[in-house]
Design an enzyme around this catalytic site. Sequence first.
Site, PDB file in Angstrom:
ATOM      1  N   LYS A  41      22.954  25.636   9.448  1.00 56.00           N
ATOM      2  CA  LYS A  41      24.281  25.858  10.031  1.00 56.00           C
ATOM      3  C   LYS A  41      24.380  25.038  11.310  1.00 56.00           C
ATOM      4  CE  LYS A  41      27.419  29.432  11.733  1.00 56.00           C
ATOM      5  NZ  LYS A  41      27.590  30.880  12.003  1.00 56.00           N
ATOM      6  N   LYS A  52      26.168  24.636   6.041  1.00 56.68           N
ATOM      7  CA  LYS A  52      27.482  24.906   6.645  1.00 56.68           C
ATOM      8  C   LYS A  52      27.634  24.045   7.895  1.00 56.68           C
ATOM      9  CE  LYS A  52      30.269  28.650   8.601  1.00 56.68           C
ATOM     10  NZ  LYS A  52      30.288  30.068   9.037  1.00 56.68           N
TER      11      LYS A  52
END
Length: 351
Positions: free
Chosen positions: A220, A274
Amino acid sequence: MSDTSSSRGPGTGPDAAPQPAAHGAFPTVRLRRNRSEPWTRRLVAETRLTPADLMWPLFLEDGTDVWREVPSMPGVHRLSIERAVDAVARARDLGIPVVALFPHVPSERKTADCAEAWNPDNLVCRAVREIKRQVPDIGLMCDVALDPYNALGHDGLVEDGRIPNDATIDALIRQARTLADAGCDIIGPSDMMDGRVGAIRRALDAAGHQDVKMMAYSAKYASAFYGPFRDAVGSGGFLAGDKKTYQMDPANTDEALREVGLDLQEGADMVMVKPGMPYLDVLRRVKDAHRVPTFAYQVSGEYAMMKAAVERGWLDNRQVVLESLLAFKRAGADGVLTYAAVEAAEWLREP
Protein backbone atom coordinates in the site's frame (compact mmCIF):
# COMPACT_ATOMS: atom_id res chain seq x y z
CA MET A 1 39.92 -18.94 -21.55
CA SER A 2 38.12 -16.03 -23.15
CA ASP A 3 34.57 -15.13 -22.10
CA THR A 4 32.31 -15.44 -25.10
CA SER A 5 29.11 -14.44 -23.33
CA SER A 6 29.64 -10.79 -24.23
CA SER A 7 29.18 -11.66 -27.89
CA ARG A 8 25.66 -12.91 -27.36
CA GLY A 9 22.75 -10.72 -28.27
CA PRO A 10 20.16 -9.53 -25.72
CA GLY A 11 17.86 -12.18 -24.34
CA THR A 12 20.16 -15.10 -25.08
CA GLY A 13 21.61 -15.82 -21.64
CA PRO A 14 20.65 -18.85 -19.54
CA ASP A 15 18.06 -16.85 -17.58
CA ALA A 16 16.51 -15.13 -20.58
CA ALA A 17 12.79 -15.42 -21.17
CA PRO A 18 11.86 -17.80 -24.01
CA GLN A 19 11.41 -16.04 -27.30
CA PRO A 20 8.24 -16.61 -29.35
CA ALA A 21 8.64 -18.91 -32.31
CA ALA A 22 8.20 -17.55 -35.81
CA HIS A 23 4.71 -18.18 -37.20
CA GLY A 24 4.94 -17.19 -40.82
CA ALA A 25 4.42 -13.84 -42.44
CA PHE A 26 1.89 -11.70 -44.27
CA PRO A 27 -0.01 -12.33 -46.52
CA THR A 28 -0.32 -15.99 -45.48
CA VAL A 29 -0.67 -14.89 -41.86
CA ARG A 30 -3.36 -12.28 -41.21
CA LEU A 31 -3.91 -11.62 -37.50
CA ARG A 32 -7.06 -9.64 -38.25
CA ARG A 33 -8.87 -12.87 -39.10
CA ASN A 34 -9.25 -13.63 -35.39
CA ARG A 35 -10.61 -10.12 -34.76
CA SER A 36 -13.19 -10.09 -37.52
CA GLU A 37 -16.35 -11.06 -35.54
CA PRO A 38 -17.43 -10.66 -31.90
CA TRP A 39 -17.70 -14.44 -31.42
CA THR A 40 -14.15 -14.92 -32.73
CA ARG A 41 -12.79 -12.28 -30.42
CA ARG A 42 -14.50 -14.00 -27.49
CA LEU A 43 -13.13 -17.37 -28.62
CA VAL A 44 -9.47 -16.29 -28.62
CA ALA A 45 -9.56 -13.84 -25.70
CA GLU A 46 -6.54 -14.40 -23.46
CA THR A 47 -8.01 -12.74 -20.36
CA ARG A 48 -11.50 -13.12 -18.90
CA LEU A 49 -13.36 -10.71 -16.66
CA THR A 50 -16.46 -11.93 -14.80
CA PRO A 51 -18.54 -10.67 -11.85
CA ALA A 52 -16.72 -13.24 -9.71
CA ASP A 53 -13.53 -11.20 -10.19
CA LEU A 54 -15.00 -8.15 -8.47
CA MET A 55 -15.19 -6.93 -4.88
CA TRP A 56 -17.41 -3.97 -4.06
CA PRO A 57 -16.34 -1.38 -1.44
CA LEU A 58 -19.46 -0.01 0.28
CA PHE A 59 -19.65 3.04 2.56
CA LEU A 60 -21.87 3.03 5.64
CA GLU A 61 -23.46 5.92 7.52
CA ASP A 62 -25.49 5.93 10.73
CA GLY A 63 -29.17 6.77 10.43
CA THR A 64 -32.32 5.53 8.74
CA ASP A 65 -33.02 5.52 5.01
CA VAL A 66 -29.69 7.21 4.24
CA TRP A 67 -28.64 7.29 0.57
CA ARG A 68 -26.10 10.12 0.47
CA GLU A 69 -23.92 10.65 -2.60
CA VAL A 70 -20.19 11.25 -2.11
CA PRO A 71 -19.63 14.43 -4.16
CA SER A 72 -16.11 13.51 -5.24
CA MET A 73 -17.19 10.00 -6.32
CA PRO A 74 -20.07 10.23 -8.80
CA GLY A 75 -22.45 7.29 -8.42
CA VAL A 76 -21.09 6.27 -5.00
CA HIS A 77 -23.26 6.67 -1.90
CA ARG A 78 -23.05 6.29 1.86
CA LEU A 79 -25.84 3.99 2.98
CA SER A 80 -27.61 3.31 6.24
CA ILE A 81 -27.65 -0.29 7.36
CA GLU A 82 -31.06 -1.25 5.96
CA ARG A 83 -30.15 0.31 2.61
CA ALA A 84 -26.80 -1.50 2.72
CA VAL A 85 -28.55 -4.85 3.21
CA ASP A 86 -30.52 -4.29 0.00
CA ALA A 87 -27.40 -3.18 -1.86
CA VAL A 88 -25.44 -6.24 -0.73
CA ALA A 89 -28.28 -8.52 -1.80
CA ARG A 90 -28.18 -6.92 -5.23
CA ALA A 91 -24.42 -7.47 -5.44
CA ARG A 92 -24.92 -11.11 -4.44
CA ASP A 93 -27.54 -11.58 -7.13
CA LEU A 94 -25.13 -10.17 -9.72
CA GLY A 95 -22.48 -12.74 -8.82
CA ILE A 96 -20.15 -10.46 -6.85
CA PRO A 97 -18.59 -12.68 -4.16
CA VAL A 98 -17.40 -10.09 -1.60
CA VAL A 99 -18.45 -6.66 -0.31
CA ALA A 100 -15.95 -4.57 1.67
CA LEU A 101 -17.47 -2.32 4.34
CA PHE A 102 -16.15 1.12 5.31
CA PRO A 103 -17.74 3.44 7.91
CA HIS A 104 -18.33 7.17 7.84
CA VAL A 105 -17.61 8.13 11.44
CA PRO A 106 -18.93 11.43 12.81
CA SER A 107 -16.39 13.77 14.37
CA GLU A 108 -17.69 13.28 17.93
CA ARG A 109 -16.72 9.59 17.74
CA LYS A 110 -13.19 10.28 16.58
CA THR A 111 -10.76 10.17 19.49
CA ALA A 112 -7.05 9.98 20.15
CA ASP A 113 -7.32 6.41 21.43
CA CYS A 114 -9.62 5.33 18.53
CA ALA A 115 -11.75 3.28 20.94
CA GLU A 116 -14.78 3.31 18.61
CA ALA A 117 -12.79 0.94 16.35
CA TRP A 118 -13.33 -1.93 18.79
CA ASN A 119 -16.75 -0.97 20.07
CA PRO A 120 -18.82 -4.13 19.42
CA ASP A 121 -21.81 -1.92 18.61
CA ASN A 122 -20.06 0.39 16.19
CA LEU A 123 -21.53 0.97 12.76
CA VAL A 124 -19.51 -1.70 10.95
CA CYS A 125 -20.23 -4.41 13.53
CA ARG A 126 -23.95 -3.70 13.49
CA ALA A 127 -23.94 -3.76 9.70
CA VAL A 128 -22.02 -7.05 9.58
CA ARG A 129 -24.47 -8.73 11.92
CA GLU A 130 -27.51 -7.50 10.00
CA ILE A 131 -26.11 -8.32 6.56
CA LYS A 132 -25.10 -11.79 7.72
CA ARG A 133 -28.59 -12.32 9.08
CA GLN A 134 -30.34 -11.31 5.87
CA VAL A 135 -27.75 -12.06 3.14
CA PRO A 136 -25.64 -14.89 4.54
CA ASP A 137 -24.34 -16.19 1.23
CA ILE A 138 -21.88 -13.40 0.38
CA GLY A 139 -18.46 -12.64 1.84
CA LEU A 140 -17.91 -9.57 3.99
CA MET A 141 -14.51 -7.93 4.24
CA CYS A 142 -13.73 -5.40 6.96
CA ASP A 143 -10.88 -2.92 6.93
CA VAL A 144 -8.51 -2.93 9.89
CA ALA A 145 -6.97 0.51 10.32
CA LEU A 146 -7.69 3.36 12.69
CA ASP A 147 -8.09 6.30 10.29
CA PRO A 148 -11.93 6.48 10.32
CA TYR A 149 -11.85 6.61 14.15
CA ASN A 150 -8.72 8.72 14.68
CA ALA A 151 -9.08 12.37 15.65
CA LEU A 152 -5.90 13.02 13.63
CA GLY A 153 -6.86 10.91 10.60
CA HIS A 154 -3.95 8.45 10.76
CA ASP A 155 -4.10 4.68 10.29
CA GLY A 156 -2.30 4.25 13.60
CA LEU A 157 -2.19 5.90 17.00
CA VAL A 158 -0.38 9.21 17.25
CA GLU A 159 2.09 9.97 20.03
CA ASP A 160 4.08 13.20 19.99
CA GLY A 161 3.51 13.54 16.28
CA ARG A 162 4.75 10.03 15.51
CA ILE A 163 2.93 6.78 14.67
CA PRO A 164 4.11 4.13 17.19
CA ASN A 165 4.24 0.76 15.48
CA ASP A 166 3.82 -1.70 18.34
CA ALA A 167 1.24 0.28 20.31
CA THR A 168 -0.79 0.60 17.11
CA ILE A 169 -0.66 -3.16 16.61
CA ASP A 170 -2.24 -3.68 20.03
CA ALA A 171 -5.13 -1.44 18.94
CA LEU A 172 -5.45 -3.20 15.58
CA ILE A 173 -5.67 -6.58 17.32
CA ARG A 174 -8.62 -5.33 19.35
CA GLN A 175 -10.30 -3.98 16.21
CA ALA A 176 -9.74 -7.18 14.22
CA ARG A 177 -11.00 -9.41 17.01
CA THR A 178 -14.14 -7.28 17.41
CA LEU A 179 -14.89 -7.48 13.69
CA ALA A 180 -14.36 -11.23 13.64
CA ASP A 181 -16.69 -11.60 16.65
CA ALA A 182 -19.35 -9.69 14.69
CA GLY A 183 -19.11 -12.17 11.81
CA CYS A 184 -16.66 -10.62 9.35
CA ASP A 185 -15.32 -13.19 6.88
CA ILE A 186 -12.15 -11.41 5.69
CA ILE A 187 -9.98 -9.11 7.78
CA GLY A 188 -8.14 -6.51 5.69
CA PRO A 189 -5.22 -4.93 7.57
CA SER A 190 -4.58 -1.72 5.62
CA ASP A 191 -2.45 0.18 8.13
CA MET A 192 1.05 -0.91 6.97
CA MET A 193 2.48 -1.37 10.47
CA ASP A 194 5.41 -3.81 10.61
CA GLY A 195 4.40 -7.20 12.02
CA ARG A 196 0.69 -6.55 12.25
CA VAL A 197 -0.37 -9.50 10.08
CA GLY A 198 1.28 -12.07 12.32
CA ALA A 199 0.04 -10.42 15.49
CA ILE A 200 -3.55 -10.27 14.22
CA ARG A 201 -3.42 -13.87 12.95
CA ARG A 202 -2.25 -15.15 16.33
CA ALA A 203 -4.93 -13.16 18.13
CA LEU A 204 -7.69 -14.39 15.84
CA ASP A 205 -6.59 -17.98 16.20
CA ALA A 206 -6.43 -17.67 19.98
CA ALA A 207 -9.98 -16.30 19.97
CA GLY A 208 -11.30 -19.26 17.96
CA HIS A 209 -11.40 -17.46 14.61
CA GLN A 210 -9.07 -19.80 12.74
CA ASP A 211 -11.34 -19.74 9.68
CA VAL A 212 -11.47 -15.97 9.36
CA LYS A 213 -9.42 -15.09 6.30
CA MET A 214 -6.92 -12.27 5.97
CA MET A 215 -6.34 -10.17 2.86
CA ALA A 216 -3.35 -8.02 3.71
CA TYR A 217 -2.89 -4.63 2.11
CA SER A 218 0.70 -5.68 1.65
CA ALA A 219 1.91 -3.15 -0.91
CA LYS A 220 0.00 0.00 0.00
CA TYR A 221 1.61 3.17 -1.25
CA ALA A 222 1.58 6.70 0.16
CA SER A 223 -0.45 7.80 -2.83
CA ALA A 224 -2.14 11.00 -3.94
CA PHE A 225 -5.07 8.93 -5.29
CA TYR A 226 -6.88 8.45 -1.95
CA GLY A 227 -8.52 11.86 -1.54
CA PRO A 228 -12.14 10.99 -2.46
CA PHE A 229 -12.07 7.96 -0.14
CA ARG A 230 -11.14 10.21 2.76
CA ASP A 231 -14.13 12.38 1.88
CA ALA A 232 -16.35 9.28 1.94
CA VAL A 233 -15.26 8.09 5.40
CA GLY A 234 -14.91 11.60 6.82
CA SER A 235 -11.20 11.44 7.63
CA GLY A 236 -9.80 13.85 5.05
CA GLY A 237 -10.20 17.07 6.99
CA PHE A 238 -8.69 15.51 10.11
CA LEU A 239 -5.40 14.21 8.70
CA ALA A 240 -2.42 15.80 10.42
CA GLY A 241 0.60 15.62 8.14
CA ASP A 242 0.96 12.67 5.78
CA LYS A 243 1.32 8.89 5.90
CA LYS A 244 4.76 8.54 4.37
CA THR A 245 6.38 7.06 7.47
CA TYR A 246 4.31 3.89 7.18
CA GLN A 247 2.82 3.65 3.67
CA MET A 248 5.25 2.81 0.88
CA ASP A 249 7.29 5.18 -1.26
CA PRO A 250 5.85 5.25 -4.82
CA ALA A 251 9.42 5.01 -6.13
CA ASN A 252 9.92 1.45 -4.82
CA THR A 253 8.99 -1.94 -6.25
CA ASP A 254 11.61 -4.30 -4.77
CA GLU A 255 10.36 -3.22 -1.34
CA ALA A 256 6.85 -4.33 -2.31
CA LEU A 257 8.11 -7.88 -2.83
CA ARG A 258 9.66 -7.84 0.65
CA GLU A 259 6.43 -6.53 2.18
CA VAL A 260 4.36 -9.21 0.48
CA GLY A 261 6.81 -11.94 1.43
CA LEU A 262 6.75 -10.95 5.09
CA ASP A 263 2.95 -10.82 5.19
CA LEU A 264 2.73 -14.29 3.67
CA GLN A 265 5.19 -15.64 6.23
CA GLU A 266 3.05 -14.10 8.97
CA GLY A 267 -0.12 -15.82 7.78
CA ALA A 268 -1.79 -13.66 5.12
CA ASP A 269 -4.13 -15.76 2.96
CA MET A 270 -4.32 -13.16 0.18
CA VAL A 271 -2.39 -10.00 -0.63
CA MET A 272 -3.25 -6.69 -2.23
CA VAL A 273 -1.56 -3.94 -4.21
CA LYS A 274 -3.01 -0.44 -3.66
CA PRO A 275 -3.54 1.77 -5.64
CA GLY A 276 -4.20 -0.18 -8.81
CA MET A 277 -3.59 1.24 -12.26
CA PRO A 278 -0.56 3.42 -11.36
CA TYR A 279 1.01 0.26 -9.90
CA LEU A 280 0.29 -2.44 -12.48
CA ASP A 281 4.02 -3.12 -12.69
CA VAL A 282 4.06 -3.89 -8.96
CA LEU A 283 1.02 -6.13 -9.32
CA ARG A 284 2.72 -8.11 -12.08
CA ARG A 285 5.94 -8.48 -10.06
CA VAL A 286 4.07 -9.61 -6.95
CA LYS A 287 2.08 -12.24 -8.85
CA ASP A 288 5.14 -13.54 -10.69
CA ALA A 289 7.27 -13.69 -7.54
CA HIS A 290 4.81 -15.23 -5.09
CA ARG A 291 2.05 -17.01 -7.08
CA VAL A 292 -0.55 -16.50 -4.35
CA PRO A 293 -4.06 -15.01 -4.51
CA THR A 294 -3.27 -11.40 -5.43
CA PHE A 295 -5.72 -8.51 -5.59
CA ALA A 296 -5.66 -4.89 -6.68
CA TYR A 297 -7.65 -1.93 -5.41
CA GLN A 298 -8.96 0.49 -8.01
CA VAL A 299 -8.94 3.34 -5.53
CA SER A 300 -11.20 6.36 -5.22
CA GLY A 301 -8.98 8.71 -7.19
CA GLU A 302 -8.79 6.32 -10.13
CA TYR A 303 -12.57 5.90 -10.08
CA ALA A 304 -13.20 9.64 -9.71
CA MET A 305 -10.95 10.51 -12.66
CA MET A 306 -12.79 8.10 -14.94
CA LYS A 307 -16.21 9.29 -13.83
CA ALA A 308 -15.29 12.97 -14.14
CA ALA A 309 -14.15 12.38 -17.72
CA VAL A 310 -17.34 10.41 -18.43
CA GLU A 311 -19.49 13.25 -17.06
CA ARG A 312 -17.74 15.66 -19.43
CA GLY A 313 -18.34 13.39 -22.38
CA TRP A 314 -14.64 12.72 -22.87
CA LEU A 315 -14.80 8.96 -22.24
CA ASP A 316 -17.41 6.23 -22.70
CA ASN A 317 -18.42 4.96 -19.25
CA ARG A 318 -18.90 1.28 -20.03
CA GLN A 319 -15.89 0.92 -22.27
CA VAL A 320 -13.41 2.71 -20.02
CA VAL A 321 -14.55 0.95 -16.83
CA LEU A 322 -14.39 -2.53 -18.34
CA GLU A 323 -11.07 -1.84 -20.05
CA SER A 324 -9.56 -0.61 -16.78
CA LEU A 325 -10.74 -3.73 -14.93
CA LEU A 326 -9.46 -6.01 -17.67
CA ALA A 327 -6.05 -4.36 -17.27
CA PHE A 328 -5.88 -5.58 -13.68
CA LYS A 329 -6.67 -9.14 -14.70
CA ARG A 330 -4.14 -8.98 -17.52
CA ALA A 331 -1.47 -7.75 -15.10
CA GLY A 332 -2.04 -10.75 -12.81
CA ALA A 333 -4.82 -9.81 -10.40
CA ASP A 334 -7.09 -12.61 -9.22
CA GLY A 335 -9.69 -9.99 -8.36
CA VAL A 336 -10.26 -6.25 -8.15
CA LEU A 337 -11.81 -4.04 -5.50
CA THR A 338 -13.68 -1.36 -7.43
CA TYR A 339 -16.47 1.12 -6.77
CA ALA A 340 -17.74 0.25 -10.25
CA ALA A 341 -18.30 -3.40 -9.33
CA VAL A 342 -22.10 -3.37 -9.51
CA GLU A 343 -22.40 -1.57 -12.84
CA ALA A 344 -19.57 -3.68 -14.28
CA ALA A 345 -21.26 -6.88 -13.11
CA GLU A 346 -24.49 -5.80 -14.77
CA TRP A 347 -22.67 -5.22 -18.06
CA LEU A 348 -20.79 -8.49 -17.81
CA ARG A 349 -24.01 -10.46 -17.33
CA GLU A 350 -25.59 -9.06 -20.47
CA PRO A 351 -25.73 -11.50 -23.41
